[in-house]
Design a protein around this motif. Structure first.
Motif, mmCIF file in Angstrom:
data_model
loop_
_atom_site.group_PDB
_atom_site.id
_atom_site.type_symbol
_atom_site.label_atom_id
_atom_site.label_comp_id
_atom_site.label_asym_id
_atom_site.label_seq_id
_atom_site.Cartn_x
_atom_site.Cartn_y
_atom_site.Cartn_z
ATOM 1 N N LEU A 239 -3.910 1.351 -12.399
ATOM 2 C CA LEU A 239 -3.223 1.773 -11.189
ATOM 3 C C LEU A 239 -1.732 1.535 -11.346
ATOM 4 C CD1 LEU A 239 -5.575 -0.451 -9.096
ATOM 5 C CD2 LEU A 239 -5.704 2.019 -8.881
ATOM 6 N N THR A 240 -0.954 2.142 -10.452
ATOM 7 C CA THR A 240 0.467 1.816 -10.381
ATOM 8 C C THR A 240 0.840 1.566 -8.927
ATOM 9 O OG1 THR A 240 2.682 2.492 -11.042
ATOM 10 C CG2 THR A 240 1.287 4.190 -10.125
ATOM 11 N N VAL A 241 1.820 0.703 -8.728
ATOM 12 C CA VAL A 241 2.268 0.358 -7.383
ATOM 13 C C VAL A 241 3.233 1.438 -6.905
ATOM 14 C CG1 VAL A 241 3.410 -1.359 -5.941
ATOM 15 C CG2 VAL A 241 2.028 -2.097 -7.899
ATOM 16 N N GLN A 242 2.822 2.160 -5.879
ATOM 17 C CA GLN A 242 3.636 3.269 -5.369
ATOM 18 C C GLN A 242 4.656 2.792 -4.342
ATOM 19 O OE1 GLN A 242 1.213 6.437 -3.886
ATOM 20 N NE2 GLN A 242 2.901 7.883 -3.656
ATOM 21 N N ALA A 243 4.253 1.854 -3.495
ATOM 22 C CA ALA A 243 5.147 1.349 -2.450
ATOM 23 C C ALA A 243 4.662 -0.014 -1.988
ATOM 24 C CB ALA A 243 5.219 2.318 -1.274
ATOM 25 N N LEU A 244 5.580 -0.821 -1.481
ATOM 26 C CA LEU A 244 5.259 -2.141 -0.944
ATOM 27 C C LEU A 244 5.757 -2.212 0.492
ATOM 28 C CD1 LEU A 244 6.361 -4.362 -3.976
ATOM 29 C CD2 LEU A 244 4.000 -3.932 -3.250
ATOM 30 N N ASP A 245 4.942 -2.840 1.338
ATOM 31 C CA ASP A 245 5.311 -3.003 2.742
ATOM 32 C C ASP A 245 4.774 -4.348 3.223
ATOM 33 O OD1 ASP A 245 6.067 -2.757 5.349
ATOM 34 O OD2 ASP A 245 4.578 -1.230 5.885
ATOM 35 N N GLY A 246 5.603 -5.375 3.133
ATOM 36 C CA GLY A 246 5.157 -6.707 3.530
ATOM 37 C C GLY A 246 4.068 -7.214 2.612
ATOM 38 N N ASP A 247 2.905 -7.508 3.214
ATOM 39 C CA ASP A 247 1.790 -8.029 2.413
ATOM 40 C C ASP A 247 0.805 -6.935 2.019
ATOM 41 O OD1 ASP A 247 0.740 -7.505 4.874
ATOM 42 O OD2 ASP A 247 -0.335 -9.409 5.091
ATOM 43 N N SER A 248 1.199 -5.680 2.156
ATOM 44 C CA SER A 248 0.323 -4.577 1.755
ATOM 45 C C SER A 248 1.034 -3.712 0.720
ATOM 46 C CB SER A 248 -0.083 -3.724 2.963
ATOM 47 O OG SER A 248 1.049 -3.090 3.519
ATOM 48 N N ALA A 249 0.228 -2.972 -0.054
ATOM 49 C CA ALA A 249 0.780 -2.136 -1.117
ATOM 50 C C ALA A 249 0.007 -0.843 -1.215
ATOM 51 C CB ALA A 249 0.715 -2.878 -2.454
ATOM 52 N N LYS A 250 0.717 0.244 -1.539
ATOM 53 C CA LYS A 250 0.082 1.518 -1.826
ATOM 54 C C LYS A 250 -0.042 1.655 -3.337
ATOM 55 C CE LYS A 250 1.800 3.981 2.273
ATOM 56 N NZ LYS A 250 2.633 5.122 2.749
#
Length: 293
Positions: A239-250
């Motif tokens: 997988l790759t990390v598309q976006a981060l938002d606080g304690d969650s990730a896309k």
């Protein structure tokens, strides 16, 4: 402490033209066969050819105005400000030459008085470099003679005939390359258990499987970082990390360019790291890719 004499192999000069300034107070010795090999490698547009031409310009500048007697005595070498290290921790220097140094540059000006063992016959360039190092050992028995080469086979042969050798690492900015950000991380075997309780999943407009997850590992991730589960856990999910938002990730699942019908101009990735690199290079949303290999 007596000054050391470093015998430079051709590949060191081809690899880093500024290596001539990286040996502090120690002396440098260049065998004649190295100059011959440099001359043979000066033509072309490759990085190696450009480096060879740069070496020639540096040597020409150092020798400018020097007569034969001065060359015999050794040409004074300037030193530099920032210090690096070679593979064995000796304090060589790196950067731009700035001040006089007690180190000198010597060239082979006469045939070596030493002899190669019978097991190394012939006129092979590597053997001529070994012969020059053996000659220096006979000529300067109280000084440490070190052959610096990036050729592991030459270093093996040198050790067999009794010549001390070192690899060349002075062009590395960091002493410990393990400190560099790798760009990928292995996920724990219980990843879905610890991060999948409130997971959302969907397909984006490119047909990629996407997930939104939260959990304790998210704070360690970076955008565009790759994540993977080992083969034995879930078929090598990557997988790759598309976006981060606080304690969650896309996250989204990356393409596998290692086999099947997904070559890039006929080229397949050989391993996981190459597959990560191809995914980054072919992603139109990523403007700049830095690779270390």
């Amino acid at each position: 402490m007596k000054k050391k004499i470093f015998v430079l192999d051709t590949n060191v000069l081809m690899h880093d033209p500024s290596c001539l300034y990286r040996f502090e107070e120690h002396d440098i010795y260049i065998p004649m066969v190295v100059l011959e090999e440099l001359d043979n490698g000066k033509k072309g547009t490759s990085e190696t050819s450009r480096n060879v031409r740069q070496v020639a310009r540096i040597l020409d500048g150092l020798m400018h105005g020097k007569d034969h007697a001065q060359i015999e005595k050794g040409i004074p070498l300037p030193t530099t400000v920032n210090k690096g290290t070679n593979g064995n921790g000796n304090g060589h220097t790196g950067g731009t030459p700035t001040a006089p140094s007690s180190g000198r540059l010597f060239f082979q000006t006469r045939p070596s008085a030493a002899a190669l063992p019978e097991m190394l016959p012939g006129n092979k360039p590597d053997n001529n470099i070994l012969l020059a190092a053996l000659g220096l050992q006979s000529q300067h028995p109280s000084r440490t003679i070190t052959l610096v080469s990036k050729d592991i086979n030459l270093r093996i042969k040198a050790a067999i005939v009794g010549v001390h050798t070192e690899d060349y690492h002075n062009d590395q900015v960091l002493d410990d390359l393990d400190l560099l950000y790798s760009g990928y991380a292995k996920l724990p075997d219980d990843f879905w258990t610890t991060h999948g309780e409130k997971m959302d999943s969907w397909q984006d407009d490119r047909g990629r499987a996407c997930y939104k997850v939260s959990g304790p590992k998210v704070k360690e991730w970076h955008v565009n970082e790759f994540l993977y589960l080992p083969d034995e856990v879930e078929r090598g999910l990557e997988l790759t990390v598309q976006a981060l938002d606080g304690d969650s990730a896309k996250l989204h699942v990356i393409r596998d360019y290692r086999a099947g019908k997904t070559p890039v101009w006929g080229i397949h990735a050989k391993n996981r790291e190459q597959n990560f690199a191809l995914n980054l290079l072919l992603d139109p949303d990523v403007d700049f890719v830095s690779l270390l290999g």
